[in-house]
Write an enzyme that holds these catalytic residues in place. Structure first.
Site, PDB file in Angstrom:
ATOM      1  N   GLU A 281       0.818  -1.210   0.000  1.00 24.45           N
ATOM      2  CA  GLU A 281       0.000   0.000   0.000  1.00 24.45           C
ATOM      3  C   GLU A 281       0.856   1.266   0.000  1.00 24.45           C
ATOM      4  O   GLU A 281       0.456   2.302  -0.526  1.00 24.45           O
ATOM      5  CB  GLU A 281      -0.921  -0.016   1.235  1.00 24.45           C
ATOM      6  CG  GLU A 281      -2.282   0.581   0.967  1.00 24.45           C
ATOM      7  CD  GLU A 281      -3.302   0.235   2.024  1.00 24.45           C
ATOM      8  OE1 GLU A 281      -4.349  -0.329   1.676  1.00 24.45           O
ATOM      9  OE2 GLU A 281      -3.077   0.535   3.212  1.00 24.45           O
ATOM     10  N   HIS A 310       8.334 -26.896   0.344  1.00 24.66           N
ATOM     11  CA  HIS A 310       7.578 -27.977  -0.293  1.00 24.66           C
ATOM     12  C   HIS A 310       6.504 -27.420  -1.209  1.00 24.66           C
ATOM     13  O   HIS A 310       5.536 -28.105  -1.523  1.00 24.66           O
ATOM     14  CB  HIS A 310       6.956 -28.872   0.787  1.00 24.66           C
ATOM     15  CG  HIS A 310       7.989 -29.410   1.725  1.00 24.66           C
ATOM     16  ND1 HIS A 310       8.620 -30.613   1.514  1.00 24.66           N
ATOM     17  CD2 HIS A 310       8.553 -28.856   2.831  1.00 24.66           C
ATOM     18  CE1 HIS A 310       9.513 -30.797   2.481  1.00 24.66           C
ATOM     19  NE2 HIS A 310       9.502 -29.742   3.293  1.00 24.66           N
ATOM     20  N   LYS A 421     -13.682   1.215  -3.486  1.00 24.55           N
ATOM     21  CA  LYS A 421     -14.492   1.425  -2.274  1.00 24.55           C
ATOM     22  C   LYS A 421     -15.710   2.285  -2.594  1.00 24.55           C
ATOM     23  O   LYS A 421     -16.824   2.012  -2.146  1.00 24.55           O
ATOM     24  CB  LYS A 421     -13.654   2.163  -1.218  1.00 24.55           C
ATOM     25  CG  LYS A 421     -13.019   1.235  -0.241  1.00 24.55           C
ATOM     26  CD  LYS A 421     -12.450   1.820   1.030  1.00 24.55           C
ATOM     27  CE  LYS A 421     -11.884   3.162   1.161  1.00 24.55           C
ATOM     28  NZ  LYS A 421     -10.951   3.371   2.243  1.00 24.55           N
TER      29      LYS A 421
END
Ligand code: PA5
Length: 452
Positions: A281, A310, A421
């Protein structure tokens, strides 16, 4: 004795082709110094308030935590992003694994803790089905007071409390801006206990403010030590910050577009999440501070040792050379255990501590990546405790803005999160968002032929 050490051998051209020469490192350190001086100037001008947090007065926080200590079985923290990731980091590092599975009576010392961050009905329903309203304390944390996810979770939890508890205000603490925002207004009107997040402390830089300290103190953690660890970073004369900032800036310029944060400890998994928010951000920006268009930033990626050996290490070693790796090593693992071979084929493990095995595997990965010409730095903590976690928070809270400011990027804003938003507010029918809704309808066009 330094409790946090930085080993940067394997970013140097002595060891890794395309790495830094000592001269280049000095050159990039000069650039980092420019970023640091800009940051410290901002602090002197009353901005970048996170720098002053280690010197705050902890008495009111401790007094409040003492008042509610032992009274509740559960603590629900409501918040998202900078208002939850720091709390999660502290809990992950300092509380025993499975702490939420055992009852308060068994543990005695701290409430169980739940973080209501996402708007996922299954998550909030599971949390509420585990807790009893009479026995639950709620911390709602939102600096702006307007975050939709936090408002939605609070709405559900508040109703749940009101249905069973006569005086819910005694079970709620609000952490928000001292004056502005809807939560500040509600806290004042309803008489919730409240703590301030100062306006000059950005959300993702707020973990060492009441945002992280109130939950930590309620959980019985040593908040003095968190701040001491953070403070030790200043005392270290910024050498580690300048070195790391220089290294990351150099590799950014070399086109390494991915920064992998890989702690070798399950206790630091959430730290890597916190780091990803801070880095992403703060540094992902489309404009310089003087308004020039740019596509700035590198992508932060979280990994865990040994688990991702892994999963991801195949890619890290043999895939594109577009990454710089940061390992975190824990020199002394708490509660270490000697391994006893369960069968003769495993006898090579006999007598090794499990912590030692983890660190040996880290060395193996470091060597393998070095051998493939992939650069890595290693940060070693002597152990995981409040001091080293506080130190890690502060080191990264410096590095990120030092890089941003050195490269003429504003690390403290986040304009890129607003558009999505706003569309969500418009779709929710929020007042004043009619024009945004029209814009959304214009943009959000899809063809059925492209849906299978
Ligand atoms: O760094 C930031 O400012 C954001 O990531 C915020 O922490 C996040 O959006 C939550 O905001 P608030 O604390 O206002 O609810």
């Amino acid at each position: 004795m330094k409790r946090i050490k930085v080993d940067y051998n394997y970013v140097m051209d002595k060891f890794v082709a395309g790495g830094l020469s000592e001269e280049k490192l000095d050159e990039y350190k000069e650039k980092a110094k420019l970023g640091l001086s800009r940051l410290l100037r901002m602090f002197d001008d009353g901005q970048a308030g996170f720098i002053g947090l280690p010197e705050q007065n902890l008495a009111p926080i401790k007094k409040f935590a003492k008042e509610i200590s032992g009274k509740f079985n559960d603590l629900i923290v409501i918040g998202i992003g900078g208002s939850s990731l720091g709390v999660e980091t502290v809990c992950n590092a300092m509380l025993p694994f499975g702490y939420n599975a055992r009852s308060f009576a068994e543990r005695g010392c701290f409430p169980r803790v739940w973080v209501a961050d996402n708007v996922d009905p299954t998550k909030i329903s599971s949390i509420l089905s585990e807790c009893q309203p009479e026995d639950t304390f709620v911390c709602i944390i939102t600096k702006s007071g307007s975050t939709v996810e936090t408002a939605a979770n609070f709405g559900i939890i508040y109703e749940w409390l009101m249905a069973k508890v006569k005086n819910p205000k005694k079970q709620i603490c609000a952490i928000t801006d001292p004056e502005k925002g809807a939560l500040r207004a509600m806290a004042n009107e309803k008489g919730f206990v409240s703590f301030d997040v100062q306006p000059n402390v950005g959300g993702r830089f707020s973990v060492l403010s009441p945002v992280g300290l109130i939950p930590a103190a309620i959980l019985g953690l040593d908040i003095d030590k968190l701040l001491e660890g953070a403070m030790s970073v200043h005392k270290d004369n910024y050498e580690q910050i300048l070195t790391l900032s220089a290294i990351y800036m150099y590799f950014m310029d070399q086109g390494k577009n991915i920064n992998v944060m890989m702690p070798y400890s399950s206790r630091l998994v959430s730290f890597a999440d916190w780091y990803c928010q801070l880095w992403g951000e703060s540094l992902g920006k489309s404009r310089t501070t003087d308004g020039k268009e740019i596509a700035f930033g590198t992508t932060p990626v979280r990994a865990t040792g040994t688990i991702d050996q892994h999963s991801q290490v195949q890619l890290y070693k043999e895939g594109p050379n577009d990454k710089v790796f940061t390992f975190i090593e824990v020199l002394n693992h708490d509660k270490d255990r000697k391994i006893t071979s369960p069968y003769e084929a495993y006898d090579y493990l006999n007598g090794h501590g499990m912590g030692n095995l983890c660190n040996i595997e880290l060395k193996g990965t470091e060597a393998a990546l070095k051998n493939a010409g992939k650069p890595s730095v290693k940060i070693s903590l002597d152990l995981v405790d409040e001091f080293t976690i506080g130190g890690l928070f502060m080191i990264w809270q410096y590095i990120v803005p030092v890089i941003g400011l050195a490269c003429d990027i504003d690390p403290f804003d986040q304009p890129g999160v607003e558009e999505g938003k706003d569309y969500a507010y418009a779709l929710l029918g929020r007042k004043g968002y009619d024009a945004t809704k029209a814009k959304f309808t214009e943009i959000y066009k899809k063809q059925d032929d492209f849906i299978v």
